[in-house]
Scaffold this motif. Structure first.
Motif, PDB file in Angstrom:
ATOM      1  N   MET A  15       0.748  -1.085  -0.049  1.00 35.53           N
ATOM      2  CA  MET A  15       0.061  -0.002   0.008  1.00 35.53           C
ATOM      3  C   MET A  15       0.607   1.395   0.009  1.00 35.53           C
ATOM      4  O   MET A  15       0.604   2.254  -0.482  1.00 35.53           O
ATOM      5  CB  MET A  15      -1.153   0.101   1.202  1.00 35.53           C
ATOM      6  N   SER A  16       2.034   1.382   0.787  1.00 34.07           N
ATOM      7  CA  SER A  16       2.918   2.327   0.519  1.00 34.07           C
ATOM      8  C   SER A  16       3.517   2.808  -0.715  1.00 34.07           C
ATOM      9  O   SER A  16       3.619   3.916  -1.121  1.00 34.07           O
ATOM     10  CB  SER A  16       3.871   2.323   1.609  1.00 34.07           C
ATOM     11  N   LYS A  17       3.917   1.472  -1.460  1.00 34.52           N
ATOM     12  CA  LYS A  17       4.268   1.596  -2.988  1.00 34.52           C
ATOM     13  C   LYS A  17       3.339   2.110  -3.664  1.00 34.52           C
ATOM     14  O   LYS A  17       3.490   3.087  -4.465  1.00 34.52           O
ATOM     15  CB  LYS A  17       4.785   0.260  -3.152  1.00 34.52           C
ATOM     16  N   MET A  18       2.168   1.625  -3.484  1.00 32.32           N
ATOM     17  CA  MET A  18       1.162   2.286  -4.553  1.00 32.32           C
ATOM     18  C   MET A  18       0.855   3.546  -4.112  1.00 32.32           C
ATOM     19  O   MET A  18       0.491   4.503  -5.083  1.00 32.32           O
ATOM     20  CB  MET A  18      -0.104   1.564  -4.191  1.00 32.32           C
ATOM     21  N   ASP A 325      -9.525  -4.900  -2.476  1.00 32.15           N
ATOM     22  CA  ASP A 325      -9.668  -4.269  -3.777  1.00 32.15           C
ATOM     23  C   ASP A 325     -10.110  -2.671  -3.366  1.00 32.15           C
ATOM     24  O   ASP A 325      -9.874  -1.553  -4.181  1.00 32.15           O
ATOM     25  CB  ASP A 325     -10.653  -4.820  -4.506  1.00 32.15           C
ATOM     26  N   PHE A 326     -10.716  -2.679  -2.402  1.00 31.79           N
ATOM     27  CA  PHE A 326     -11.493  -1.192  -2.017  1.00 31.79           C
ATOM     28  C   PHE A 326     -10.385  -0.398  -1.700  1.00 31.79           C
ATOM     29  O   PHE A 326     -10.270   0.954  -2.155  1.00 31.79           O
ATOM     30  CB  PHE A 326     -12.203  -1.281  -0.888  1.00 31.79           C
ATOM     31  N   CYS A 327      -9.131  -0.984  -0.940  1.00 29.18           N
ATOM     32  CA  CYS A 327      -7.972   0.126  -0.783  1.00 29.18           C
ATOM     33  C   CYS A 327      -7.280   0.454  -1.834  1.00 29.18           C
ATOM     34  O   CYS A 327      -6.649   1.453  -1.933  1.00 29.18           O
ATOM     35  CB  CYS A 327      -7.261  -0.844   0.516  1.00 29.18           C
ATOM     36  N   LYS A 328      -7.026  -0.598  -2.858  1.00 24.92           N
ATOM     37  CA  LYS A 328      -6.564  -0.208  -4.197  1.00 24.92           C
ATOM     38  C   LYS A 328      -7.296   0.883  -4.928  1.00 24.92           C
ATOM     39  O   LYS A 328      -6.644   1.742  -5.546  1.00 24.92           O
ATOM     40  CB  LYS A 328      -6.098  -1.366  -4.952  1.00 24.92           C
ATOM     41  N   TRP A 329      -8.647   0.744  -4.899  1.00 24.78           N
ATOM     42  CA  TRP A 329      -9.405   1.598  -5.547  1.00 24.78           C
ATOM     43  C   TRP A 329      -9.244   2.897  -4.945  1.00 24.78           C
ATOM     44  O   TRP A 329      -9.331   3.976  -5.443  1.00 24.78           O
ATOM     45  CB  TRP A 329     -10.961   1.190  -5.641  1.00 24.78           C
ATOM     46  N   LEU A 330      -9.277   3.141  -3.620  1.00 27.29           N
ATOM     47  CA  LEU A 330      -9.194   4.072  -2.962  1.00 27.29           C
ATOM     48  C   LEU A 330      -7.951   4.920  -3.132  1.00 27.29           C
ATOM     49  O   LEU A 330      -8.042   6.193  -3.316  1.00 27.29           O
ATOM     50  CB  LEU A 330      -9.232   4.042  -1.318  1.00 27.29           C
ATOM     51  N   ILE A 331      -6.788   4.217  -3.500  1.00 28.41           N
ATOM     52  CA  ILE A 331      -5.698   4.822  -3.720  1.00 28.41           C
ATOM     53  C   ILE A 331      -5.572   5.545  -5.185  1.00 28.41           C
ATOM     54  O   ILE A 331      -5.454   6.562  -5.463  1.00 28.41           O
ATOM     55  CB  ILE A 331      -4.351   3.945  -3.743  1.00 28.41           C
ATOM     56  N   VAL A 332      -6.108   4.633  -6.239  1.00 23.88           N
ATOM     57  CA  VAL A 332      -6.132   5.102  -7.495  1.00 23.88           C
ATOM     58  C   VAL A 332      -7.037   6.151  -7.822  1.00 23.88           C
ATOM     59  O   VAL A 332      -6.936   7.069  -8.468  1.00 23.88           O
ATOM     60  CB  VAL A 332      -6.211   3.929  -8.389  1.00 23.88           C
ATOM     61  N   GLU A 333      -8.247   5.985  -7.161  1.00 20.42           N
ATOM     62  CA  GLU A 333      -9.448   6.846  -7.563  1.00 20.42           C
ATOM     63  C   GLU A 333      -9.569   8.135  -6.821  1.00 20.42           C
ATOM     64  O   GLU A 333     -10.121   9.125  -7.217  1.00 20.42           O
ATOM     65  CB  GLU A 333     -10.721   6.231  -7.732  1.00 20.42           C
TER      66      GLU A 333
END
Length: 376
Positions: A15-18, A325-333
């Motif tokens: 998550m920190s890398k993203m 997936d929600f956490c990845k979406w939260l970062i990207v979007e």
């Protein structure tokens, strides 16, 4: 052949890398972003030109050991012998790893309460021992019936984390009474009490294993100056254990790191004369309250936070995605990084909960909250 075939890159690293890749506000990994106390940095600047750069004794800098003994006495009323019951470690993770390597043997069982921090399992597996993962209740209180059923003649250790990461829960008097009764039934079990957030509690006072007379001869306590003094990168903590356990722990410690960063030990020793640990809880209580107030306009449901600098939130009204997936979406979007709680469970239990770290300056919290409140 891998010794840890089921363990990959930690969720904190991912998550920190993203967050870096997408220029997101990082509320995932648990480290402060505000300045360190100038009194401490001034001490370091002064010490940099002094003769404090060589190996210190394996157990730790003697004046620091003496001051920790005073700290434990003042905080919990427990008298410890700094020469035989105390060890300075290269952070709490090394303290936990060293303790498990020293005390757990092949085919032993170690009970871990889920959701649990990810550094507990690997050292058990490296001992060729077995982890027994027991879920907390959905309100994150311990399910003592399940814990007792998990105990057996093979159980060597129970790991407790109080205050608890990721949920912010703290154990109460009843929890300790039940734990003590359990240990009477199983006299070979040792408790490893991870108390790195011991000075970060709010409405209810933290009950430490240090205060439990029945536990003192059966328990290893882990503390962290990195967490308490906002210097996580220093990687400096300490262990308190009865002498018969500490002898075994020191045997491993001396071949793992031998001794810990010298200038940091001397700096903290001097800093302890200037700072009061009693101020830490009130400092983070303001942070918690401010962050919760900022998120009042959001669709996130905030869970109770009794300690630590983490806020767990439900996103169930926002999305049907699984929490990773929600956490990845939260970062990207939306440009905010958090940690999915399912990754703290052996079985990946997903209650649509994520963890934010509020150990950030107000500007960071305000910017993150603005983005989170905009999600509909």
């Amino acid at each position: 052949m891998s010794k840890l075939p089921h363990i990959g890159t930690s969720i904190f690293t991912i998550m920190s890398k993203m967050a870096t890749e997408y220029n997101a506000i990082n509320l995932s990994q648990g480290f402060p972003n505000f300045p360190v106390d100038e009194r401490l940095t001034d001490i370091v600047a002064k010490l940099a030109k002094q003769n404090v750069h060589q190996y210190l004794p394996m157990s730790g800098y003697p004046p620091l050991l003496s001051k920790i003994a005073i700290l434990v006495k003042n905080s919990y009323g427990r008298a410890i012998q700094p020469e035989t019951e105390l060890l300075i470690t290269a952070g709490a993770t090394q303290a936990i790893f060293t303790t498990i390597q020293a005390l757990v043997e092949t085919n032993d069982e170690v009970i871990i309460l889920d959701p649990s921090y990810d550094c507990y399992e690997a050292p058990v597996l490296l001992c060729n021992a077995n982890t027994v993962r027991v879920s907390l209740n959905d309100d994150y209180t311990p399910n003592w019936d399940r814990i007792e059923k998990a105990c057996s003649s093979k159980t060597k250790m129970i790991i407790i984390n109080n205050p608890h990461n990721p949920t912010g829960k703290i154990l109460n008097e009843s929890d300790f009474e039940i734990l003590e009764s359990l240990l009477e039934k199983y006299p070979k079990i040792t408790v490893l009490s991870d108390e790195v957030y011991e000075y970060i509690t709010f409405e209810e006072k933290h009950i430490s294993a240090h205060t439990r007379e029945k536990l003192l001869n059966r328990c290893v306590m882990v503390s962290s100056f990195g967490k308490s003094f906002h210097v996580t990168g220093w990687k400096i903590g300490y262990l308190v254990a009865p002498e018969y356990l500490m002898k075994e722990i020191k045997k491993v410690h001396q071949f793992l790191v031998f001794s810990v960063n010298s200038i940091c030990q001397v700096a903290i020793s001097e800093y302890l004369d200037l700072v009061s640990v009693n101020e830490i809880g009130s400092f983070y209580k303001e942070k918690r309250n401010y962050f919760r107030q900022l998120l009042k306009g959001s669709k996130f449901e905030l869970m109770p936070c009794e300690g630590t600098y983490f806020q767990v939130a439900s996103y169930a009204s926002l999305s049907d995605k699984n929490d990773v997936d929600f956490c990845k979406w939260l970062i990207v979007e939306h440009g905010v990084a958090a940690i999915p709680i399912s990754t703290f469970h052996a079985d990946g239990k997903d209650l649509k909960l994520i963890r934010f770290c509020f150990a950030k300056d107000n500007a960071t919290l305000e910017a993150a909250a603005k983005r989170l409140c905009a999600i509909q």
